[in-house]
Every structure is written in structure tokens, then in C-alpha cells.
Design a protein around this motif. Structure first.
Motif, PDB file in Angstrom:
ATOM      1  N   MET A   1       0.862  -1.172   0.000  1.00  0.00           N
ATOM      2  CA  MET A   1       0.000   0.000   0.000  1.00  0.00           C
ATOM      3  C   MET A   1       0.905   1.231   0.000  1.00  0.00           C
ATOM      4  SD  MET A   1      -3.172   0.671   2.623  1.00  0.00           S
ATOM      5  CE  MET A   1      -4.599   0.175   1.715  1.00  0.00           C
ATOM      6  N   ASP A   2       0.801   2.074  -1.040  1.00  0.00           N
ATOM      7  CA  ASP A   2       1.629   3.278  -1.082  1.00  0.00           C
ATOM      8  C   ASP A   2       0.933   4.425  -0.354  1.00  0.00           C
ATOM      9  OD1 ASP A   2      -0.219   4.522  -2.797  1.00  0.00           O
ATOM     10  OD2 ASP A   2       0.915   4.083  -4.603  1.00  0.00           O
ATOM     11  N   GLY A   3       1.596   5.562  -0.296  1.00  0.00           N
ATOM     12  CA  GLY A   3       1.070   6.705   0.449  1.00  0.00           C
ATOM     13  C   GLY A   3      -0.300   7.152  -0.021  1.00  0.00           C
ATOM     14  N   HIS A   4      -0.514   7.125  -1.327  1.00  0.00           N
ATOM     15  CA  HIS A   4      -1.821   7.518  -1.873  1.00  0.00           C
ATOM     16  C   HIS A   4      -2.894   6.533  -1.431  1.00  0.00           C
ATOM     17  CE1 HIS A   4      -4.796   9.145  -4.612  1.00  0.00           C
ATOM     18  NE2 HIS A   4      -4.998   7.917  -5.066  1.00  0.00           N
ATOM     19  N   ASP A   5      -2.576   5.224  -1.496  1.00  0.00           N
ATOM     20  CA  ASP A   5      -3.537   4.203  -1.079  1.00  0.00           C
ATOM     21  C   ASP A   5      -3.866   4.322   0.403  1.00  0.00           C
ATOM     22  OD1 ASP A   5      -3.563   3.154  -3.655  1.00  0.00           O
ATOM     23  OD2 ASP A   5      -2.075   1.601  -3.185  1.00  0.00           O
ATOM     24  N   GLY A   9      -7.457   4.992   1.867  1.00  0.00           N
ATOM     25  CA  GLY A   9      -8.019   4.034   2.818  1.00  0.00           C
ATOM     26  C   GLY A   9      -8.493   4.699   4.089  1.00  0.00           C
ATOM     27  N   LEU A  10      -7.754   5.703   4.542  1.00  0.00           N
ATOM     28  CA  LEU A  10      -8.128   6.400   5.774  1.00  0.00           C
ATOM     29  C   LEU A  10      -9.353   7.292   5.581  1.00  0.00           C
ATOM     30  CD1 LEU A  10      -4.590   7.317   7.099  1.00  0.00           C
ATOM     31  CD2 LEU A  10      -6.127   5.536   7.971  1.00  0.00           C
ATOM     32  N   ARG A  11      -9.632   7.652   4.358  1.00  0.00           N
ATOM     33  CA  ARG A  11     -10.833   8.460   4.070  1.00  0.00           C
ATOM     34  C   ARG A  11     -12.038   7.589   3.739  1.00  0.00           C
ATOM     35  NH1 ARG A  11      -7.001  11.114   0.995  1.00  0.00           N
ATOM     36  NH2 ARG A  11      -7.917  10.258  -0.889  1.00  0.00           N
ATOM     37  N   SER A  12     -11.806   6.329   3.498  1.00  0.00           N
ATOM     38  CA  SER A  12     -12.868   5.419   3.060  1.00  0.00           C
ATOM     39  C   SER A  12     -13.809   5.065   4.198  1.00  0.00           C
ATOM     40  CB  SER A  12     -12.226   4.128   2.520  1.00  0.00           C
ATOM     41  OG  SER A  12     -13.220   3.179   2.213  1.00  0.00           O
ATOM     42  N   ASP A  13     -15.046   4.735   3.827  1.00  0.00           N
ATOM     43  CA  ASP A  13     -15.970   4.211   4.835  1.00  0.00           C
ATOM     44  C   ASP A  13     -16.018   2.675   4.776  1.00  0.00           C
ATOM     45  OD1 ASP A  13     -17.399   3.832   2.504  1.00  0.00           O
ATOM     46  OD2 ASP A  13     -19.245   4.750   3.232  1.00  0.00           O
ATOM     47  N   ARG A  20      -6.611  -1.891   6.421  1.00  0.00           N
ATOM     48  CA  ARG A  20      -5.358  -2.097   5.687  1.00  0.00           C
ATOM     49  C   ARG A  20      -4.481  -0.846   5.768  1.00  0.00           C
ATOM     50  NH1 ARG A  20      -8.448  -5.350   2.069  1.00  0.00           N
ATOM     51  NH2 ARG A  20      -8.817  -3.616   0.663  1.00  0.00           N
ATOM     52  N   ALA A  21      -5.105   0.310   5.670  1.00  0.00           N
ATOM     53  CA  ALA A  21      -4.360   1.568   5.770  1.00  0.00           C
ATOM     54  C   ALA A  21      -3.749   1.719   7.157  1.00  0.00           C
ATOM     55  CB  ALA A  21      -5.272   2.749   5.452  1.00  0.00           C
ATOM     56  N   VAL A  22      -4.497   1.389   8.187  1.00  0.00           N
ATOM     57  CA  VAL A  22      -3.972   1.459   9.549  1.00  0.00           C
ATOM     58  C   VAL A  22      -2.798   0.497   9.715  1.00  0.00           C
ATOM     59  CG1 VAL A  22      -4.507   0.971  11.971  1.00  0.00           C
ATOM     60  CG2 VAL A  22      -6.100   2.293  10.590  1.00  0.00           C
ATOM     61  N   GLY A  23      -2.915  -0.707   9.179  1.00  0.00           N
ATOM     62  CA  GLY A  23      -1.818  -1.669   9.236  1.00  0.00           C
ATOM     63  C   GLY A  23      -0.571  -1.138   8.559  1.00  0.00           C
ATOM     64  N   ARG A  27       3.134  -0.411  10.298  1.00  0.00           N
ATOM     65  CA  ARG A  27       4.392  -0.944   9.785  1.00  0.00           C
ATOM     66  C   ARG A  27       5.390   0.179   9.506  1.00  0.00           C
ATOM     67  NH1 ARG A  27       0.518  -4.203   7.668  1.00  0.00           N
ATOM     68  NH2 ARG A  27       0.383  -3.103   5.678  1.00  0.00           N
ATOM     69  N   GLN A  28       4.925   1.254   8.899  1.00  0.00           N
ATOM     70  CA  GLN A  28       5.809   2.379   8.610  1.00  0.00           C
ATOM     71  C   GLN A  28       6.305   3.029   9.889  1.00  0.00           C
ATOM     72  OE1 GLN A  28       7.057   3.240   5.533  1.00  0.00           O
ATOM     73  NE2 GLN A  28       8.405   4.455   6.808  1.00  0.00           N
ATOM     74  N   ALA A  29       5.435   3.170  10.877  1.00  0.00           N
ATOM     75  CA  ALA A  29       5.848   3.755  12.158  1.00  0.00           C
ATOM     76  C   ALA A  29       6.919   2.898  12.834  1.00  0.00           C
ATOM     77  CB  ALA A  29       4.641   3.930  13.075  1.00  0.00           C
TER      78      ALA A  29
END
Length: 72
Positions: A1-5, A9-13, A20-23, A27-29
Motif C-alpha cells: 500500500m503506497d502513500g496515496h492508497d 483508505g483512511l478516508r474510506s468508509d 489495511r491503511a492502519v496496518g 508498519r511504517q511507524a
């Protein structure tokens, strides 16, 4: 998942996309934290200083990163 994805994902309902975006963020953190802990140690920071900067105890940061033979 790249930065755009991740952003999308964080804006999606859609919970699947959001989770997946939170995961990906977790991982990046973790990778970023490990990088800066290593850099701080290279520059002579104590475990206490690193723990203070991260808002955790020196023991917890040392347990996570201080024993290379044990995954940290």
C-alpha cells in the motif's frame, strides 16, 4: 500500500480499506522508530533519553531494541 492508497483508505468508509491503511501506518511507524532509535544510539543517546523522547520507559525501549540477538 503506497502513500496515496493509505490516504484513500483512511478516508474510506470501507472497514477493509481503512484497516489495511492502519496496518500500513503501523508498519511504517515501526520502521521509522527503529531507524531513529538506531541513529540515537549511534550518536550516544542513553536508553532513558530515547524512552523519554518516545514517551515510554527506558526498560521498554531497551527490551525492544537493546538485544540484537533477541530480535531487537
Amino acid at each position: 500500500m503506497d502513500g496515496h492508497d493509505v490516504s484513500a483508505g483512511l478516508r474510506s468508509d470501507d472497514p477493509a480499506l481503512g484497516l489495511r491503511a492502519v496496518g500500513a501506518l503501523h508498519r511504517q511507524a515501526e520502521l521509522t522508530e527503529a531507524r531513529y532509535v538506531a541513529l540515537a544510539r549511534e550518536r550516544g543517546w542513553t536508553w532513558e533519553q530515547i524512552g523519554d523522547a518516545l514517551g515510554v520507559s527506558r526498560q521498554s525501549v531497551h527490551a525492544k531494541y537493546g538485544n540484537p540477538g533477541k530480535g531487537g
